[in-house]
Design a protein around this motif. Structure first.
Motif, PDB file in Angstrom:
ATOM      1  N   GLU A 165       5.130  17.812   7.174  1.00 30.34           N
ATOM      2  CA  GLU A 165       4.578  19.247   6.779  1.00 30.34           C
ATOM      3  C   GLU A 165       3.158  19.308   6.200  1.00 30.34           C
ATOM      4  OE1 GLU A 165       7.369  19.006   4.899  1.00 30.34           O
ATOM      5  OE2 GLU A 165       8.213  20.001   7.108  1.00 30.34           O
ATOM      6  N   ALA A 166       2.640  18.019   6.161  1.00 30.25           N
ATOM      7  CA  ALA A 166       1.125  18.105   5.664  1.00 30.25           C
ATOM      8  C   ALA A 166       0.231  17.917   6.986  1.00 30.25           C
ATOM      9  CB  ALA A 166       1.291  16.446   5.816  1.00 30.25           C
ATOM     10  N   ASP A 167      -1.313  18.166   6.387  1.00 30.40           N
ATOM     11  CA  ASP A 167      -2.738  18.508   7.088  1.00 30.40           C
ATOM     12  C   ASP A 167      -3.436  17.162   6.705  1.00 30.40           C
ATOM     13  OD1 ASP A 167      -2.100  21.232   8.050  1.00 30.40           O
ATOM     14  OD2 ASP A 167      -2.354  21.955   6.046  1.00 30.40           O
ATOM     15  N   ALA A 168      -3.057  16.679   6.172  1.00 35.39           N
ATOM     16  CA  ALA A 168      -3.483  15.666   5.789  1.00 35.39           C
ATOM     17  C   ALA A 168      -2.870  14.119   4.942  1.00 35.39           C
ATOM     18  CB  ALA A 168      -5.255  15.747   5.382  1.00 35.39           C
ATOM     19  N   VAL A 169      -3.516  13.063   5.635  1.00 33.85           N
ATOM     20  CA  VAL A 169      -2.589  11.982   4.515  1.00 33.85           C
ATOM     21  C   VAL A 169      -3.632  10.567   4.080  1.00 33.85           C
ATOM     22  CG1 VAL A 169      -0.867  10.390   5.058  1.00 33.85           C
ATOM     23  CG2 VAL A 169      -0.358  12.448   5.820  1.00 33.85           C
ATOM     24  N   VAL A 170      -3.725  10.635   2.847  1.00 35.17           N
ATOM     25  CA  VAL A 170      -4.527   9.508   2.482  1.00 35.17           C
ATOM     26  C   VAL A 170      -3.094   8.355   1.978  1.00 35.17           C
ATOM     27  CG1 VAL A 170      -6.141   8.975   0.223  1.00 35.17           C
ATOM     28  CG2 VAL A 170      -6.439  10.979   1.654  1.00 35.17           C
ATOM     29  N   VAL A 171      -3.654   7.468   2.993  1.00 37.44           N
ATOM     30  CA  VAL A 171      -2.842   6.145   3.209  1.00 37.44           C
ATOM     31  C   VAL A 171      -3.942   4.827   1.824  1.00 37.44           C
ATOM     32  CG1 VAL A 171      -1.263   4.236   3.780  1.00 37.44           C
ATOM     33  CG2 VAL A 171      -2.043   6.943   4.842  1.00 37.44           C
ATOM     34  N   SER A 172      -2.653   4.286   0.784  1.00 34.00           N
ATOM     35  CA  SER A 172      -4.181   4.014  -0.202  1.00 34.00           C
ATOM     36  C   SER A 172      -3.004   3.073  -1.494  1.00 34.00           C
ATOM     37  CB  SER A 172      -5.297   4.498  -0.944  1.00 34.00           C
ATOM     38  OG  SER A 172      -6.066   4.076  -1.737  1.00 34.00           O
ATOM     39  N   THR A 173      -2.353   2.259  -0.795  1.00 33.59           N
ATOM     40  CA  THR A 173      -1.465   1.186  -1.475  1.00 33.59           C
ATOM     41  C   THR A 173      -2.766  -0.234  -1.147  1.00 33.59           C
ATOM     42  OG1 THR A 173      -0.646  -0.145   0.444  1.00 33.59           O
ATOM     43  CG2 THR A 173       0.488   1.989  -0.341  1.00 33.59           C
ATOM     44  N   ASP A 174      -1.826  -1.119  -2.546  1.00 30.81           N
ATOM     45  CA  ASP A 174      -2.568  -2.571  -2.723  1.00 30.81           C
ATOM     46  C   ASP A 174      -2.164  -3.328  -1.798  1.00 30.81           C
ATOM     47  OD1 ASP A 174       0.346  -3.013  -2.751  1.00 30.81           O
ATOM     48  OD2 ASP A 174       0.199  -3.871  -4.841  1.00 30.81           O
ATOM     49  N   GLY A 175      -2.162  -2.476   0.030  1.00 28.38           N
ATOM     50  CA  GLY A 175      -2.109  -3.524   0.864  1.00 28.38           C
ATOM     51  C   GLY A 175      -2.981  -2.845   2.388  1.00 28.38           C
TER      52      GLY A 175
END
Length: 93
Positions: A13-23
């Protein structure tokens, strides 16, 4: 990285995704899954390695590189310093 977990988090259902893990590797994989498998055009991925960030940016992934941002900010700060003329003259002697 588990698609079941991404679904449980609401990725479908997301319009946007931000991916910010430690790797960086994890971020790249999740970003590509979000973009290609789930069709989320606005996928933004944090990558610390400037060369890798540029490589993936050229291939259509939106990347943010805090390392490059910091380098730019530090360079701008140094360039804006008012260095006295005396110090410059002594350095050339």
């Amino acid at each position: 990285m588990d698609t079941a977990v991404l679904r449980q988090a609401g990725i479908e259902e997301a319009d946007a995704v931000v991916v910010s893990t430690d790797g960086d590797n994890t971020n790249l994989i999740i970003g590509q899954v979000a973009q290609k498998r789930f069709g989320i055009e606005c996928t933004v991925v944090r990558i610390l390695d400037p060369a890798r960030a540029e490589f993936y940016r050229e291939r259509g992934l939106r990347t943010i590189c805090p390392t490059s941002t910091a380098i730019d900010a530090l360079s701008d700060a140094v360039r804006s310093c008012d260095i006295p003329q005396i110090a410059r003259e002594e350095a050339t002697v």
